[in-house]
Design a protein around this motif. Structure first.
Motif, short mmCIF file in Angstrom:
data_model
loop_
_atom_site.label_atom_id
_atom_site.label_comp_id
_atom_site.label_asym_id
_atom_site.label_seq_id
_atom_site.Cartn_x
_atom_site.Cartn_y
_atom_site.Cartn_z
N GLU A 103 0.81 -1.22 0.00
CA GLU A 103 0.00 0.00 0.00
C GLU A 103 0.84 1.28 0.00
O GLU A 103 0.31 2.38 -0.18
CB GLU A 103 -0.95 0.01 1.20
N LEU A 104 2.16 1.14 0.19
CA LEU A 104 3.05 2.30 0.21
C LEU A 104 3.80 2.41 -1.11
O LEU A 104 4.05 1.41 -1.78
CB LEU A 104 4.06 2.18 1.35
N THR A 105 4.20 3.62 -1.47
CA THR A 105 5.05 3.80 -2.64
C THR A 105 6.46 3.31 -2.34
O THR A 105 6.82 3.03 -1.18
CB THR A 105 5.12 5.28 -3.05
N VAL A 106 7.25 3.23 -3.39
CA VAL A 106 8.67 2.87 -3.22
C VAL A 106 9.36 3.82 -2.25
O VAL A 106 10.10 3.40 -1.35
CB VAL A 106 9.37 2.87 -4.60
N ALA A 107 9.15 5.13 -2.42
CA ALA A 107 9.76 6.11 -1.53
C ALA A 107 9.28 5.94 -0.09
O ALA A 107 10.08 6.03 0.86
CB ALA A 107 9.48 7.52 -2.02
N LEU A 132 10.40 4.16 5.58
CA LEU A 132 9.70 3.61 6.73
C LEU A 132 10.53 3.54 8.01
O LEU A 132 10.04 3.92 9.09
CB LEU A 132 9.13 2.23 6.38
N PRO A 133 11.78 3.07 7.99
CA PRO A 133 12.55 3.03 9.24
C PRO A 133 12.72 4.41 9.89
O PRO A 133 12.69 4.53 11.12
CB PRO A 133 13.91 2.46 8.81
N LEU A 134 12.88 5.43 9.06
CA LEU A 134 13.02 6.79 9.59
C LEU A 134 11.71 7.28 10.20
O LEU A 134 11.70 7.93 11.25
CB LEU A 134 13.48 7.74 8.49
N ARG A 135 10.60 6.98 9.52
CA ARG A 135 9.30 7.39 10.04
C ARG A 135 8.98 6.68 11.35
O ARG A 135 8.46 7.29 12.29
CB ARG A 135 8.22 7.10 8.99
N LEU A 136 9.32 5.39 11.44
CA LEU A 136 9.08 4.64 12.67
C LEU A 136 9.94 5.15 13.82
O LEU A 136 9.57 5.03 14.99
CB LEU A 136 9.35 3.14 12.44
N ALA A 158 12.39 12.51 5.90
CA ALA A 158 12.48 11.06 5.71
C ALA A 158 12.42 10.71 4.23
O ALA A 158 13.20 9.88 3.74
CB ALA A 158 11.38 10.35 6.47
N LEU A 159 11.51 11.35 3.49
CA LEU A 159 11.41 11.09 2.06
C LEU A 159 12.62 11.62 1.30
O LEU A 159 13.04 11.04 0.29
CB LEU A 159 10.12 11.69 1.51
N GLN A 160 13.20 12.71 1.78
CA GLN A 160 14.41 13.24 1.15
C GLN A 160 15.56 12.26 1.32
O GLN A 160 16.31 11.98 0.37
CB GLN A 160 14.78 14.59 1.76
N ALA A 161 15.70 11.71 2.52
CA ALA A 161 16.74 10.70 2.77
C ALA A 161 16.51 9.46 1.91
O ALA A 161 17.45 8.87 1.37
CB ALA A 161 16.78 10.33 4.24
N ALA A 162 15.23 9.08 1.78
CA ALA A 162 14.88 7.92 0.95
C ALA A 162 15.27 8.18 -0.50
O ALA A 162 15.84 7.30 -1.17
CB ALA A 162 13.39 7.64 1.06
N ALA A 163 14.99 9.38 -1.00
CA ALA A 163 15.32 9.72 -2.38
C ALA A 163 16.83 9.64 -2.63
O ALA A 163 17.28 9.18 -3.69
CB ALA A 163 14.81 11.12 -2.72
N GLU A 164 17.61 10.04 -1.64
CA GLU A 164 19.07 10.02 -1.80
C GLU A 164 19.60 8.60 -1.89
O GLU A 164 20.46 8.30 -2.73
CB GLU A 164 19.71 10.76 -0.62
N VAL A 165 19.10 7.70 -1.05
CA VAL A 165 19.61 6.32 -1.10
C VAL A 165 19.07 5.59 -2.31
O VAL A 165 19.78 4.78 -2.93
CB VAL A 165 19.30 5.57 0.22
N LEU A 166 17.84 5.89 -2.74
CA LEU A 166 17.32 5.31 -3.98
C LEU A 166 18.16 5.75 -5.17
O LEU A 166 18.44 4.97 -6.09
CB LEU A 166 15.86 5.70 -4.19
N ASP A 167 18.60 7.00 -5.16
CA ASP A 167 19.46 7.51 -6.23
C ASP A 167 20.79 6.78 -6.26
O ASP A 167 21.30 6.43 -7.33
CB ASP A 167 19.68 9.01 -6.02
N ARG A 168 21.35 6.50 -5.09
CA ARG A 168 22.63 5.79 -5.03
C ARG A 168 22.51 4.37 -5.57
O ARG A 168 23.50 3.79 -6.04
CB ARG A 168 23.17 5.76 -3.59
N LEU A 169 21.30 3.83 -5.52
CA LEU A 169 21.06 2.48 -6.03
C LEU A 169 20.50 2.50 -7.46
O LEU A 169 20.12 1.46 -8.00
CB LEU A 169 20.10 1.73 -5.11
N GLY A 170 20.43 3.70 -8.07
CA GLY A 170 20.05 3.82 -9.46
C GLY A 170 18.57 3.68 -9.75
O GLY A 170 18.17 3.42 -10.89
#
Length: 227
Positions: A98-102, A107-111, A119-131
């Motif tokens: 039910e959640l988006t990829v971001a 989720l760990p940061l939100r929890l 939290a979403l900004q941090a998620a975007a950065e690590v997703l970028d590092r993984l292409g």
């Protein structure tokens, strides 16, 4: 136990009635180091992983994280440890549909109490590092198996945990995707100084680790350094 290890176990046994899943296991995980445990299905390697992660209580022995014995921690402290200091990667990703990829990644940061925007900004950065930065708005059902597993890796590492526990993290992927995901996962973990415990039946996966162990009928044996 050695103070060079972020997590260490000594004399660990785990029994289910008369069945001994883990027998007198000794292991240490160092910052930025990848440790692999190999063994056949049913050998006890996943049981040991879940003991080290504080999910399964041991029958005997000591497990320490940053020199604190698990036996001295109550259930809430163990839960906080798993949520804030550990990361997990499973064979099939286990993303929330039910959640988006971001949102899955964040989720760990939100929890841990972080507000949504950072939290979403941090998620975007690590997703970028993984292409896979362009997948942030998609649902898990809208991405491929390899992409889904990269999201699982991003979620495990987004909060810069001390230890990531990975149980057959590439077991559901074809060989090309498995090799790429594993390389990206381990490169990012090492760059963050995160210790990784990798459980696998695949010798080619274990060969990417810094240190390897084999497990047979619950007994853990070191097999040496690979790098």
């Amino acid at each position: 136990m050695s103070t060079s290890h972020v997590l260490a176990a000594a004399g660990v046994d785990l029994s289910y009635g008369a069945t001994h899943a883990v027998r007198d296991a000794h292991i240490g995980l160092a910052k930025g180091e990848v440790t692999a445990i190999t063994g056949a299905s049913g050998s006890g390697k996943s049981s040991l992983l879940y003991c080290l992660a504080g999910v399964l209580p041991v029958t005997r022995g000591r497990i320490e994280f940053e020199e604190r014995d698990y036996a001295d921690l109550d259930d809430e402290e163990i839960s906080t440890l798993r949520r804030e200091r550990f990361g997990f990667v499973f064979q099939y990703g286990e993303l929330l549909p039910e959640l988006t990829v971001a949102e899955n990644t964040a989720l760990p940061l939100r929890l841990a109490g972080q507000k949504k925007k950072p939290a979403l900004q941090a998620a975007a950065e690590v997703l970028d590092r993984l292409g896979i930065a362009d997948l942030g708005d998609r649902r898990p059902s809208q991405v491929s198996g390899g992409q889904s597993q990269r999201v699982a890796v991003a979620r495990a590492l987004v909060h810069r945990p001390a230890v990531v526990f990975a149980d057959e993290p590439t077991g559901s992927l074809d060989s090309a995707n498995a090799a790429a995901v594993l390389r990206e996962f381990l490169d990012l973990a090492r760059s963050q100084g995160t210790a990784v415990l990798l459980v696998t039946h695949d010798a080619t996966v274990a060969a990417q680790a810094d240190r390897t162990y084999s497990m047979t009928d619950g007994t853990l044996q070191p097999t040496g350094a690979t790098v």
